[in-house]
Write a protein that holds these residues in place. Structure first.
Motif, mmCIF file in Angstrom:
data_model
loop_
_atom_site.group_PDB
_atom_site.id
_atom_site.type_symbol
_atom_site.label_atom_id
_atom_site.label_comp_id
_atom_site.label_asym_id
_atom_site.label_seq_id
_atom_site.Cartn_x
_atom_site.Cartn_y
_atom_site.Cartn_z
ATOM 1 N N LEU A 175 7.409 4.093 -13.142
ATOM 2 C CA LEU A 175 6.695 2.947 -12.125
ATOM 3 C C LEU A 175 6.817 3.544 -10.640
ATOM 4 C CD1 LEU A 175 7.660 -0.295 -13.740
ATOM 5 C CD2 LEU A 175 5.325 1.011 -13.889
ATOM 6 N N VAL A 176 7.949 4.063 -10.346
ATOM 7 C CA VAL A 176 8.110 4.568 -9.005
ATOM 8 C C VAL A 176 7.133 5.749 -8.730
ATOM 9 C CG1 VAL A 176 9.690 5.731 -7.328
ATOM 10 C CG2 VAL A 176 10.223 3.452 -8.279
ATOM 11 N N GLY A 177 7.105 6.495 -9.620
ATOM 12 C CA GLY A 177 6.201 7.616 -9.692
ATOM 13 C C GLY A 177 4.812 7.559 -9.528
ATOM 14 N N ALA A 178 4.593 6.294 -10.316
ATOM 15 C CA ALA A 178 2.962 6.106 -10.185
ATOM 16 C C ALA A 178 2.743 5.215 -8.852
ATOM 17 C CB ALA A 178 2.836 4.937 -11.328
ATOM 18 N N ALA A 179 3.735 4.437 -8.341
ATOM 19 C CA ALA A 179 3.527 3.815 -7.046
ATOM 20 C C ALA A 179 3.359 4.942 -5.945
ATOM 21 C CB ALA A 179 4.803 2.851 -6.877
ATOM 22 N N SER A 180 4.020 6.011 -6.076
ATOM 23 C CA SER A 180 3.873 6.973 -4.956
ATOM 24 C C SER A 180 2.615 7.608 -4.884
ATOM 25 C CB SER A 180 5.229 8.056 -4.961
ATOM 26 O OG SER A 180 4.999 8.475 -6.229
ATOM 27 N N ILE A 181 1.865 7.965 -5.654
ATOM 28 C CA ILE A 181 0.596 8.662 -5.684
ATOM 29 C C ILE A 181 -0.381 7.497 -5.412
ATOM 30 C CG2 ILE A 181 0.064 8.409 -8.136
ATOM 31 C CD1 ILE A 181 -1.253 11.053 -5.816
ATOM 32 N N VAL A 182 -0.305 6.374 -5.823
ATOM 33 C CA VAL A 182 -1.274 5.314 -5.554
ATOM 34 C C VAL A 182 -1.163 4.936 -4.181
ATOM 35 C CG1 VAL A 182 -1.749 2.782 -6.014
ATOM 36 C CG2 VAL A 182 -1.252 4.316 -7.927
ATOM 37 N N GLY A 183 0.078 4.771 -3.691
ATOM 38 C CA GLY A 183 0.494 4.359 -2.273
ATOM 39 C C GLY A 183 -0.058 5.410 -1.497
ATOM 40 N N ALA A 184 -0.065 6.770 -1.703
ATOM 41 C CA ALA A 184 -0.542 7.730 -0.678
ATOM 42 C C ALA A 184 -2.074 8.185 -0.868
ATOM 43 C CB ALA A 184 0.291 9.131 -1.111
ATOM 44 N N TYR A 185 -2.470 7.816 -2.030
ATOM 45 C CA TYR A 185 -4.020 8.158 -2.304
ATOM 46 C C TYR A 185 -5.269 7.136 -2.491
ATOM 47 C CZ TYR A 185 -7.934 10.853 -4.544
ATOM 48 O OH TYR A 185 -9.127 11.236 -4.624
ATOM 49 N N GLU A 186 -4.897 5.706 -2.716
ATOM 50 C CA GLU A 186 -5.555 4.763 -3.146
ATOM 51 C C GLU A 186 -6.539 4.819 -2.115
ATOM 52 O OE1 GLU A 186 -7.911 2.203 -5.097
ATOM 53 O OE2 GLU A 186 -5.950 3.045 -6.113
ATOM 54 N N SER A 187 -6.291 4.463 -0.756
ATOM 55 C CA SER A 187 -7.283 4.410 0.281
ATOM 56 C C SER A 187 -8.131 5.654 0.577
ATOM 57 C CB SER A 187 -6.505 3.906 1.529
ATOM 58 O OG SER A 187 -5.652 4.918 2.122
ATOM 59 N N VAL A 188 -7.561 6.555 0.328
ATOM 60 C CA VAL A 188 -8.559 7.773 0.298
ATOM 61 C C VAL A 188 -9.615 8.038 -0.922
ATOM 62 C CG1 VAL A 188 -8.311 10.298 0.496
ATOM 63 C CG2 VAL A 188 -6.514 9.284 1.611
ATOM 64 N N TYR A 189 -9.054 7.416 -1.908
ATOM 65 C CA TYR A 189 -10.023 7.582 -2.966
ATOM 66 C C TYR A 189 -10.963 6.706 -3.043
ATOM 67 C CZ TYR A 189 -11.723 7.005 -7.808
ATOM 68 O OH TYR A 189 -12.501 6.659 -8.784
ATOM 69 N N THR A 190 -10.591 5.417 -2.514
ATOM 70 C CA THR A 190 -11.511 4.407 -2.186
ATOM 71 C C THR A 190 -12.674 4.781 -1.281
ATOM 72 O OG1 THR A 190 -9.941 2.544 -2.592
ATOM 73 C CG2 THR A 190 -11.883 1.840 -1.533
ATOM 74 N N ASN A 191 -12.302 5.233 -0.225
ATOM 75 C CA ASN A 191 -13.402 5.769 0.680
ATOM 76 C C ASN A 191 -14.277 7.069 0.040
ATOM 77 O OD1 ASN A 191 -12.387 4.084 2.577
ATOM 78 N ND2 ASN A 191 -11.008 5.716 3.504
ATOM 79 N N ALA A 192 -13.689 7.828 -0.896
ATOM 80 C CA ALA A 192 -14.507 8.909 -1.376
ATOM 81 C C ALA A 192 -14.126 9.366 -2.519
ATOM 82 C CB ALA A 192 -14.221 10.205 -0.481
ATOM 83 N N PRO A 193 -14.399 8.444 -3.521
ATOM 84 C CA PRO A 193 -14.313 8.666 -5.325
ATOM 85 C C PRO A 193 -14.805 10.220 -5.589
ATOM 86 C CG PRO A 193 -15.291 6.516 -4.686
ATOM 87 C CD PRO A 193 -15.466 7.328 -3.350
#
Length: 198
Positions: A111-129
């Motif tokens: 879960l920590v591993g999943a949280a790390s990539i989600v925290g780093a990339y979610e906003s970037v992904y949302t802006n340009a999927p």
């Protein structure tokens, strides 16, 4: 208390170093410095046997969450239902991996591993999927570097303090060989779970 303070200060220094490295090397680490240092610190501080299990669990969770982004980009609609399906699949697969490994790869580290990539990339992904293939590797490598430095900070410090701490419970083949002194008993989470302390 002193160990917590020293560990926290060491992590704070490493977070600042991550930002300094970012400026010096032209990397985009500023927005993940605190996230990476904190999650790396958690990964380093929480005890688990075998020790490699928590690192592998982290990497499995990280990879599965990254594949969740790939699933969203390729198949799922860019809506709350698509995000819900991706989140369910990722967390369920992390739980399956933890169960199949019989606890060698702990659920929490996945879960920590999943949280790390989600925290780093979610906003970037949302802006340009549609830029998943070009943007996600950069986000993944930067947060992994930050997590690695945080993990290194806590492990270097733990190695020094464990060797000098009196009354530390030592283990051979999973069994205690030296009990903590009665005046300063230190019970860790693994001992509570396995029932090694009374």
């Amino acid at each position: 208390m002193v160990k917590s303070l020293v560990t926290g200060l060491c992590l704070a220094v490493f977070a600042a170093v991550i930002i300094g490295l970012s400026n010096l090397l032209g990397l985009d680490l500023e927005h993940v410095a605190l996230l990476g240092a904190a999650l790396g610190g958690v990964l380093g501080l929480v005890p688990h046997r075998p020790a490699w299990g928590k690192v592998v669990g982290f990497l499995v969770g990280f990879l599965l969450a990254w594949l969740g982004f790939a699933l969203r980009a390729a198949v799922l609609p860019d809506s709350s239902s698509g995000r819900a399906v991706a989140a369910f699949v990722v967390v369920a697969l992390i739980a399956v991996v933890a169960a199949v490994s019989r606890g060698r790869l702990p659920l929490w580290s996945g879960l920590v591993g999943a949280a790390s990539i989600v925290g780093a990339y979610e906003s970037v992904y949302t802006n340009a999927p549609s830029q998943f293939l070009s943007e996600s590797p950069a986000a993944a490598t930067t947060v992994l570097l930050a997590v690695g430095l945080g993990f290194l900070a806590t492990n270097l410090l733990a190695a020094q303090t464990d060797s000098s701490t009196p009354g530390t419970v030592r283990r051979t083949n999973g069994k205690p060989t030296k009990r903590a002194e009665a005046s300063g008993s230190n019970t860790n989470l693994d001992d509570l779970v396995t029932g090694a302390t009374k």
